[in-house]
Design a protein around this motif. Structure first.
Motif, PDB file in Angstrom:
ATOM      1  N   TYR A 289      78.147 -34.547 -15.967  1.00 49.15           N
ATOM      2  CA  TYR A 289      78.144 -36.008 -16.012  1.00 49.15           C
ATOM      3  C   TYR A 289      78.195 -36.531 -14.584  1.00 49.15           C
ATOM      4  CZ  TYR A 289      79.730 -40.825 -16.608  1.00 49.15           C
ATOM      5  OH  TYR A 289      79.832 -42.195 -16.537  1.00 49.15           O
ATOM      6  N   ALA A 290      77.354 -37.518 -14.279  1.00 52.66           N
ATOM      7  CA  ALA A 290      77.326 -38.128 -12.944  1.00 52.66           C
ATOM      8  C   ALA A 290      77.305 -39.642 -13.088  1.00 52.66           C
ATOM      9  CB  ALA A 290      76.105 -37.647 -12.157  1.00 52.66           C
ATOM     10  N   ARG A 291      77.873 -40.316 -12.088  1.00 49.35           N
ATOM     11  CA  ARG A 291      77.962 -41.771 -12.110  1.00 49.35           C
ATOM     12  C   ARG A 291      77.920 -42.298 -10.682  1.00 49.35           C
ATOM     13  NH1 ARG A 291      82.067 -45.834 -12.003  1.00 49.35           N
ATOM     14  NH2 ARG A 291      81.770 -47.499 -13.565  1.00 49.35           N
ATOM     15  N   VAL A 292      77.181 -43.386 -10.459  1.00 49.80           N
ATOM     16  CA  VAL A 292      77.147 -44.059  -9.157  1.00 49.80           C
ATOM     17  C   VAL A 292      77.255 -45.558  -9.401  1.00 49.80           C
ATOM     18  CG1 VAL A 292      75.878 -44.477  -7.024  1.00 49.80           C
ATOM     19  CG2 VAL A 292      75.695 -42.248  -8.150  1.00 49.80           C
ATOM     20  N   LYS A 293      78.256 -46.192  -8.772  1.00 45.67           N
ATOM     21  CA  LYS A 293      78.448 -47.632  -8.887  1.00 45.67           C
ATOM     22  C   LYS A 293      78.088 -48.289  -7.561  1.00 45.67           C
ATOM     23  CE  LYS A 293      81.832 -51.178 -10.175  1.00 45.67           C
ATOM     24  NZ  LYS A 293      83.238 -51.450 -10.563  1.00 45.67           N
ATOM     25  N   TRP A 294      77.146 -49.235  -7.598  1.00 47.93           N
ATOM     26  CA  TRP A 294      76.686 -49.968  -6.421  1.00 47.93           C
ATOM     27  C   TRP A 294      77.382 -51.332  -6.421  1.00 47.93           C
ATOM     28  CZ3 TRP A 294      71.647 -48.431  -3.967  1.00 47.93           C
ATOM     29  CH2 TRP A 294      71.179 -47.210  -4.456  1.00 47.93           C
ATOM     30  N   GLU A 295      78.161 -51.634  -5.380  1.00 51.01           N
ATOM     31  CA  GLU A 295      78.906 -52.891  -5.307  1.00 51.01           C
ATOM     32  C   GLU A 295      78.438 -53.710  -4.096  1.00 51.01           C
ATOM     33  OE1 GLU A 295      83.037 -52.033  -5.154  1.00 51.01           O
ATOM     34  OE2 GLU A 295      83.020 -50.734  -6.910  1.00 51.01           O
ATOM     35  N   ASP A 296      78.127 -54.988  -4.328  1.00 47.46           N
ATOM     36  CA  ASP A 296      77.678 -55.887  -3.253  1.00 47.46           C
ATOM     37  C   ASP A 296      76.475 -55.321  -2.517  1.00 47.46           C
ATOM     38  OD1 ASP A 296      79.753 -57.713  -3.773  1.00 47.46           O
ATOM     39  OD2 ASP A 296      81.138 -56.475  -2.627  1.00 47.46           O
ATOM     40  N   THR A 297      75.566 -54.721  -3.261  1.00 48.57           N
ATOM     41  CA  THR A 297      74.349 -54.157  -2.689  1.00 48.57           C
ATOM     42  C   THR A 297      73.153 -54.977  -3.181  1.00 48.57           C
ATOM     43  OG1 THR A 297      73.876 -52.644  -4.525  1.00 48.57           O
ATOM     44  CG2 THR A 297      75.409 -51.870  -2.831  1.00 48.57           C
ATOM     45  N   PRO A 298      71.979 -54.787  -2.569  1.00 50.07           N
ATOM     46  CA  PRO A 298      70.788 -55.481  -3.077  1.00 50.07           C
ATOM     47  C   PRO A 298      70.442 -55.110  -4.514  1.00 50.07           C
ATOM     48  CG  PRO A 298      70.412 -54.681  -0.843  1.00 50.07           C
ATOM     49  CD  PRO A 298      71.708 -54.099  -1.293  1.00 50.07           C
ATOM     50  N   ARG A 299      70.975 -54.003  -5.024  1.00 49.52           N
ATOM     51  CA  ARG A 299      70.740 -53.592  -6.405  1.00 49.52           C
ATOM     52  C   ARG A 299      72.091 -53.339  -7.074  1.00 49.52           C
ATOM     53  NH1 ARG A 299      66.401 -54.943  -4.828  1.00 49.52           N
ATOM     54  NH2 ARG A 299      64.417 -53.824  -4.907  1.00 49.52           N
ATOM     55  N   ASP A 300      72.859 -54.388  -7.355  1.00 41.93           N
ATOM     56  CA  ASP A 300      74.150 -54.211  -8.030  1.00 41.93           C
ATOM     57  C   ASP A 300      73.924 -53.586  -9.401  1.00 41.93           C
ATOM     58  OD1 ASP A 300      75.573 -55.187  -5.961  1.00 41.93           O
ATOM     59  OD2 ASP A 300      76.071 -57.115  -6.874  1.00 41.93           O
ATOM     60  N   ARG A 301      74.560 -52.441  -9.635  1.00 46.88           N
ATOM     61  CA  ARG A 301      74.317 -51.735 -10.898  1.00 46.88           C
ATOM     62  C   ARG A 301      75.285 -50.557 -11.007  1.00 46.88           C
ATOM     63  NH1 ARG A 301      68.524 -49.211  -8.854  1.00 46.88           N
ATOM     64  NH2 ARG A 301      69.375 -47.837  -7.255  1.00 46.88           N
ATOM     65  N   VAL A 302      75.333 -49.981 -12.194  1.00 41.68           N
ATOM     66  CA  VAL A 302      76.047 -48.728 -12.429  1.00 41.68           C
ATOM     67  C   VAL A 302      75.063 -47.754 -13.063  1.00 41.68           C
ATOM     68  CG1 VAL A 302      77.935 -47.586 -13.632  1.00 41.68           C
ATOM     69  CG2 VAL A 302      78.256 -49.902 -12.739  1.00 41.68           C
ATOM     70  N   GLN A 303      74.912 -46.603 -12.448  1.00 41.69           N
ATOM     71  CA  GLN A 303      74.020 -45.562 -12.970  1.00 41.69           C
ATOM     72  C   GLN A 303      74.855 -44.438 -13.567  1.00 41.69           C
ATOM     73  OE1 GLN A 303      72.204 -45.049  -9.016  1.00 41.69           O
ATOM     74  NE2 GLN A 303      70.226 -45.352  -9.994  1.00 41.69           N
ATOM     75  N   ARG A 304      74.430 -43.959 -14.721  1.00 43.81           N
ATOM     76  CA  ARG A 304      75.114 -42.840 -15.372  1.00 43.81           C
ATOM     77  C   ARG A 304      74.085 -41.793 -15.791  1.00 43.81           C
ATOM     78  NH1 ARG A 304      77.416 -47.517 -17.467  1.00 43.81           N
ATOM     79  NH2 ARG A 304      79.656 -47.781 -17.034  1.00 43.81           N
ATOM     80  N   GLU A 305      74.514 -40.546 -15.777  1.00 43.28           N
ATOM     81  CA  GLU A 305      73.598 -39.444 -16.112  1.00 43.28           C
ATOM     82  C   GLU A 305      74.365 -38.325 -16.829  1.00 43.28           C
ATOM     83  OE1 GLU A 305      70.568 -36.688 -13.502  1.00 43.28           O
ATOM     84  OE2 GLU A 305      72.663 -36.792 -12.858  1.00 43.28           O
ATOM     85  N   TRP A 306      73.845 -37.918 -17.971  1.00 40.53           N
ATOM     86  CA  TRP A 306      74.315 -36.710 -18.661  1.00 40.53           C
ATOM     87  C   TRP A 306      73.226 -35.653 -18.567  1.00 40.53           C
ATOM     88  CZ3 TRP A 306      79.104 -35.800 -20.487  1.00 40.53           C
ATOM     89  CH2 TRP A 306      79.937 -36.890 -20.744  1.00 40.53           C
TER      90      TRP A 306
END
Length: 323
Positions: A289-306
């Protein structure tokens, strides 16, 4: 003794419906299609020259405009001191340092895209502490160019980094994933590392310096990157666990924007021996399981991967089938 070891490695991949991990909505929405690709074809050499204390490693891609991947010298300075100089993967996080030929999965996690320092040119100084005991550790400091393997733009400031790796069971934990060798004694490591650089890039990859999704190209000193990571690895009798947590702060000196990325991955695998041949053929299943949270970036988002993988080790990592 002096020696030189030469070998060739190729990696083929069939994929559907994507030819690589989709990291954006537009990539996911592309029309599906199958792809059969020679993913990697590389020539490698390593050994000792003139003196057993002087080691070298050379790796070359057999295609592309800039085929040189690694060219480094490793000097044994005595008293558990070592110096590495040249172009090489920065020993920052385990997932990236693990060779693509020694991974459990067919590709690294989505966290690798956001946080790797990848290959750089420069120096690393290592010191072993408490070898063979509970506090068996490796301390590392590095001074690097900070522009990636094949830079276009060049920043003026060096990349500074440091790493502490604690091998808490008193034995070295090699940079190789899975445990198809069914280690009779457990091995493990815990690491902390940090890095800082000011330059033109927000990320690094095999191709060199570049920009994270949404970040613009600018001047040679546009961005300051400050990041740290915590890592863990353990393996014993077919079981393997690996984990990393990352934080990365990006300051844009042209716009004044400060962005933060947080994320990482965790994976666990189990191998079993199947007696298809005289020596047995290990098979393995692993989950990540992987996760990346982008905060105050040009692409605000949360990415998740199984990710789920099955491996058949015909001859260890040197000859295997992964799905």
């Amino acid at each position: 003794d002096n020696y030189v070891l030469l070998w060739f490695r190729a990696q083929t991949r069939w994929s559907y419906p994507f030819d690589s991990d989709p990291l954006t909505v537009s990539a996911i929405q592309k029309a599906p299609g199958a792809d059969l690709d020679l993913r990697r074809a590389r020539f490698k050499a390593k050994g000792h020259v003139f003196d057993p204390r002087i080691g070298f490693y050379y790796e070359q891609e057999l295609s592309g405009e800039r085929p040189l991947l690694d060219l480094r010298l490793d000097l044994d300075l005595g008293r558990d001191w070592r110096l590495r100089a040249g172009q090489f993967k920065v020993l920052y996080n385990r997932e990236r340092v693990d060779s693509s030929g020694k991974q459990q999965f067919v590709e690294r996690s989505i966290a690798n895209y956001a946080f790797t320092l990848d290959r750089q040119r420069g120096f690393n100084l290592y010191k072993g502490v408490g070898q063979g005991r509970l506090l068996n550790s490796v301390l590392l400091v590095g001074v690097l160019e900070g522009d990636g393997r094949d830079p276009g733009q060049r920043g003026d400031d060096p990349m500074l980094m440091a790493r502490w790796q604690w091998e808490f069971l008193g034995r070295p934990a090699p940079f190789s994933q899975g445990d198809f060798e069914f280690s009779p004694e457990a091995v493990g490591s815990f690491s902390l590392a940090a890095a800082r650089v000011r330059g033109p890039y927000t990320r690094f990859s095999t191709a060199g310096g570049g920009q994270l999704d949404g970040f613009d190209t600018g001047g040679d000193d546009r961005y300051t990157l400050e990041q740290w990571q915590q890592g863990f690895a353990w393996k014993h009798r077919g079981w393997s666990v690996q984990q990393e947590y990352h934080e990365k702060r990006i300051e844009d000196h042209e716009t004044g924007r400060r962005s933060m990325l947080r994320g990482g991955y965790a994976q666990v695998g189990k191998a079993w021996p199947l007696a298809w041949t005289e020596r047995g053929v290990p098979v393995e299943i692993a989950l990540r399981y992987a996760r990346v949270k982008w905060e105050d970036t040009p692409r605000d988002r949360v990415q998740r991967e199984w990710s789920l993988v099955s491996n058949v080790f015909l001859y260890g990592h040197d000859n295997k089938l992964s799905a």
